[in-house]
Design a protein around this motif. Structure first.
Motif, PDB file in Angstrom:
ATOM      1  N   LEU A  86       0.641 -42.541   9.743  1.00  0.00           N
ATOM      2  CA  LEU A  86      -0.010 -41.277  10.055  1.00  0.00           C
ATOM      3  C   LEU A  86       0.566 -40.625  11.307  1.00  0.00           C
ATOM      4  CD1 LEU A  86      -3.746 -42.083   9.227  1.00  0.00           C
ATOM      5  CD2 LEU A  86      -2.077 -40.820   7.858  1.00  0.00           C
ATOM      6  N   ARG A  87       1.442 -41.348  12.011  1.00  0.00           N
ATOM      7  CA  ARG A  87       2.136 -40.779  13.164  1.00  0.00           C
ATOM      8  C   ARG A  87       3.609 -40.540  12.822  1.00  0.00           C
ATOM      9  NH1 ARG A  87      -0.117 -43.376  18.797  1.00  0.00           N
ATOM     10  NH2 ARG A  87       1.695 -42.201  19.570  1.00  0.00           N
ATOM     11  N   CYS A  88       3.857 -40.213  11.562  1.00  0.00           N
ATOM     12  CA  CYS A  88       5.200 -39.916  11.063  1.00  0.00           C
ATOM     13  C   CYS A  88       5.115 -38.701  10.129  1.00  0.00           C
ATOM     14  CB  CYS A  88       5.778 -41.085  10.275  1.00  0.00           C
ATOM     15  SG  CYS A  88       5.796 -42.671  11.130  1.00  0.00           S
ATOM     16  N   PRO A  89       6.155 -37.871  10.057  1.00  0.00           N
ATOM     17  CA  PRO A  89       6.129 -36.724   9.151  1.00  0.00           C
ATOM     18  C   PRO A  89       6.268 -37.076   7.675  1.00  0.00           C
ATOM     19  CG  PRO A  89       7.629 -36.344  11.002  1.00  0.00           C
ATOM     20  CD  PRO A  89       7.279 -37.791  11.010  1.00  0.00           C
ATOM     21  N   LYS A  90       6.878 -38.201   7.349  1.00  0.00           N
ATOM     22  CA  LYS A  90       7.288 -38.484   5.969  1.00  0.00           C
ATOM     23  C   LYS A  90       6.152 -38.393   4.954  1.00  0.00           C
ATOM     24  CE  LYS A  90       9.841 -41.815   3.141  1.00  0.00           C
ATOM     25  NZ  LYS A  90       8.903 -41.820   2.014  1.00  0.00           N
ATOM     26  N   MET A  91       5.016 -38.993   5.253  1.00  0.00           N
ATOM     27  CA  MET A  91       3.912 -39.011   4.301  1.00  0.00           C
ATOM     28  C   MET A  91       3.473 -37.591   3.941  1.00  0.00           C
ATOM     29  SD  MET A  91       0.110 -40.721   4.653  1.00  0.00           S
ATOM     30  CE  MET A  91       0.741 -42.404   4.689  1.00  0.00           C
ATOM     31  N   ALA A  92       3.394 -36.722   4.939  1.00  0.00           N
ATOM     32  CA  ALA A  92       2.959 -35.342   4.697  1.00  0.00           C
ATOM     33  C   ALA A  92       4.002 -34.562   3.916  1.00  0.00           C
ATOM     34  CB  ALA A  92       2.674 -34.649   6.026  1.00  0.00           C
ATOM     35  N   ILE A  93       5.283 -34.734   4.253  1.00  0.00           N
ATOM     36  CA  ILE A  93       6.343 -34.021   3.539  1.00  0.00           C
ATOM     37  C   ILE A  93       6.402 -34.471   2.085  1.00  0.00           C
ATOM     38  CG2 ILE A  93       8.834 -33.602   3.443  1.00  0.00           C
ATOM     39  CD1 ILE A  93       8.861 -33.998   6.517  1.00  0.00           C
ATOM     40  N   ASP A  94       6.262 -35.769   1.854  1.00  0.00           N
ATOM     41  CA  ASP A  94       6.246 -36.280   0.478  1.00  0.00           C
ATOM     42  C   ASP A  94       5.066 -35.704  -0.306  1.00  0.00           C
ATOM     43  OD1 ASP A  94       8.513 -37.787   0.875  1.00  0.00           O
ATOM     44  OD2 ASP A  94       7.434 -39.670   1.229  1.00  0.00           O
ATOM     45  N   ALA A  95       3.895 -35.673   0.333  1.00  0.00           N
ATOM     46  CA  ALA A  95       2.710 -35.144  -0.340  1.00  0.00           C
ATOM     47  C   ALA A  95       2.906 -33.672  -0.688  1.00  0.00           C
ATOM     48  CB  ALA A  95       1.478 -35.324   0.547  1.00  0.00           C
ATOM     49  N   PHE A  96       3.455 -32.907   0.242  1.00  0.00           N
ATOM     50  CA  PHE A  96       3.680 -31.483  -0.006  1.00  0.00           C
ATOM     51  C   PHE A  96       4.651 -31.268  -1.170  1.00  0.00           C
ATOM     52  CE2 PHE A  96       6.467 -27.804   0.701  1.00  0.00           C
ATOM     53  CZ  PHE A  96       5.546 -26.781   0.591  1.00  0.00           C
ATOM     54  N   THR A  97       5.788 -31.921  -1.143  1.00  0.00           N
ATOM     55  CA  THR A  97       6.782 -31.701  -2.194  1.00  0.00           C
ATOM     56  C   THR A  97       6.277 -32.192  -3.547  1.00  0.00           C
ATOM     57  OG1 THR A  97       7.892 -33.781  -1.585  1.00  0.00           O
ATOM     58  CG2 THR A  97       8.756 -31.741  -0.637  1.00  0.00           C
ATOM     59  N   ILE A 124       2.935 -32.254  -4.527  1.00  0.00           N
ATOM     60  CA  ILE A 124       1.866 -31.358  -4.970  1.00  0.00           C
ATOM     61  C   ILE A 124       2.419 -29.997  -5.388  1.00  0.00           C
ATOM     62  CG2 ILE A 124      -0.192 -30.104  -4.192  1.00  0.00           C
ATOM     63  CD1 ILE A 124      -0.779 -32.572  -2.393  1.00  0.00           C
ATOM     64  N   PHE A 125       3.468 -29.534  -4.702  1.00  0.00           N
ATOM     65  CA  PHE A 125       4.034 -28.210  -4.954  1.00  0.00           C
ATOM     66  C   PHE A 125       5.309 -28.282  -5.808  1.00  0.00           C
ATOM     67  CE2 PHE A 125       1.109 -27.304  -1.612  1.00  0.00           C
ATOM     68  CZ  PHE A 125       0.811 -25.949  -1.691  1.00  0.00           C
ATOM     69  N   PHE A 126       5.465 -29.341  -6.589  1.00  0.00           N
ATOM     70  CA  PHE A 126       6.747 -29.546  -7.284  1.00  0.00           C
ATOM     71  C   PHE A 126       7.053 -28.444  -8.296  1.00  0.00           C
ATOM     72  CE2 PHE A 126       5.918 -31.048 -11.657  1.00  0.00           C
ATOM     73  CZ  PHE A 126       4.551 -31.207 -11.616  1.00  0.00           C
ATOM     74  N   ARG A 127       6.055 -27.694  -8.764  1.00  0.00           N
ATOM     75  CA  ARG A 127       6.307 -26.563  -9.661  1.00  0.00           C
ATOM     76  C   ARG A 127       6.581 -25.267  -8.892  1.00  0.00           C
ATOM     77  NH1 ARG A 127       2.029 -28.776 -13.287  1.00  0.00           N
ATOM     78  NH2 ARG A 127       3.103 -29.609 -15.123  1.00  0.00           N
ATOM     79  N   LYS A 128       6.368 -25.295  -7.571  1.00  0.00           N
ATOM     80  CA  LYS A 128       6.506 -24.066  -6.786  1.00  0.00           C
ATOM     81  C   LYS A 128       7.647 -24.114  -5.787  1.00  0.00           C
ATOM     82  CE  LYS A 128       1.658 -22.784  -7.283  1.00  0.00           C
ATOM     83  NZ  LYS A 128       0.473 -22.217  -6.621  1.00  0.00           N
ATOM     84  N   VAL A 129       8.270 -25.278  -5.648  1.00  0.00           N
ATOM     85  CA  VAL A 129       9.428 -25.399  -4.756  1.00  0.00           C
ATOM     86  C   VAL A 129      10.527 -26.173  -5.470  1.00  0.00           C
ATOM     87  CG1 VAL A 129       8.017 -25.345  -2.651  1.00  0.00           C
ATOM     88  CG2 VAL A 129       8.644 -27.552  -3.666  1.00  0.00           C
TER      89      VAL A 129
END
Length: 211
Positions: A176-187, A189-194
């Motif tokens: 939770l003190r790293c960007p990776k988890m959030a970036i993975d979640a974003f890409t 969840i938004f895989f149809r939009k990015v």
């Protein structure tokens, strides 16, 4: 650049090590006229954009930072007042040396408030390039990613720095003190939009293809 001697004040080479090679090929393709930077520190990436712009007559950059530092800067007792002063100096130098003019809007404050204000002021879907390089805490990165998506135009690019960054804490690495988890979640969840762009694993680049 106009040939004058640069007088930049950078205390690290993070941008050169992590992003520069990617940007040399990517930025001329994106040709950004309106840029949002989340996390500016000493202004290395913004100065690069100002100095290399040859594709538009006047670039507009919006730079968001608290200039208070994240947890890792506070733990290391980094003098953030000096960091902010170097940002101001470096941006002024870049603008003075650049062959084309630019406007730089400095937005001092937390990204959630500043990005929400940009949305409220009508900037949604208008940025050609958004660089997410602020807080490294996963919840903050997730919020930055969501707001960056709303502010980016269709066809624009969102870049995430520090994909594999992590602190070596006494109790071990904290996801939770790293960007990776959030970036993975974003890409995911938004895989149809990015659409993911090819880049070295240290950074993640996506093109927004739908709202």
């Amino acid at each position: 650049m106009d040939g004058s001697t640069p007088n930049f004040e950078f205390t690290n080479n993070w941008f050169s090590l992590t992003a520069l090679q990617n940007w040399k090929s990517l930025i001329p393709q994106v040709k950004p006229q309106k840029v949002l930077e989340i996390g500016s520190y000493e202004g290395a990436s913004a100065s690069y954009l100002i100095g290399t712009n040859h594709w538009c007559e006047k670039m507009a950059l919006f730079c968001v930072d608290t200039w208070e530092g994240g947890v890792e800067h506070q733990d290391a007792a980094v003098d953030m007042v000096s960091v902010e002063a170097r940002f101001d100096h470096n941006i002024a130098q870049a603008q003075m040396l650049a062959s084309k003019p630019s406007t730089v809007t400095k937005l001092k404050g937390t990204s959630d408030i500043q990005l929400a204000r940009l949305l409220a002021d009508g900037h949604g879907g208008t940025f050609d390039f958004v660089y997410v390089d602020g807080s490294h805490q996963a919840p903050d990165v997730m919020l930055d990613a969501l707001l960056a998506f709303k502010l980016c135009r269709i066809g624009g690019c969102i870049a995430f720095d520090d994909y594999l960054w992590a602190e070596d804490l006494p109790q071990g690495r904290d996801p939770l003190r790293c960007p990776k988890m959030a970036i993975d979640a974003f890409t995911n969840i938004f895989f149809r939009k990015v659409r993911l762009l090819s880049a070295p694993l240290g950074q993640v680049y996506v093109t927004k293809v739908a709202d």
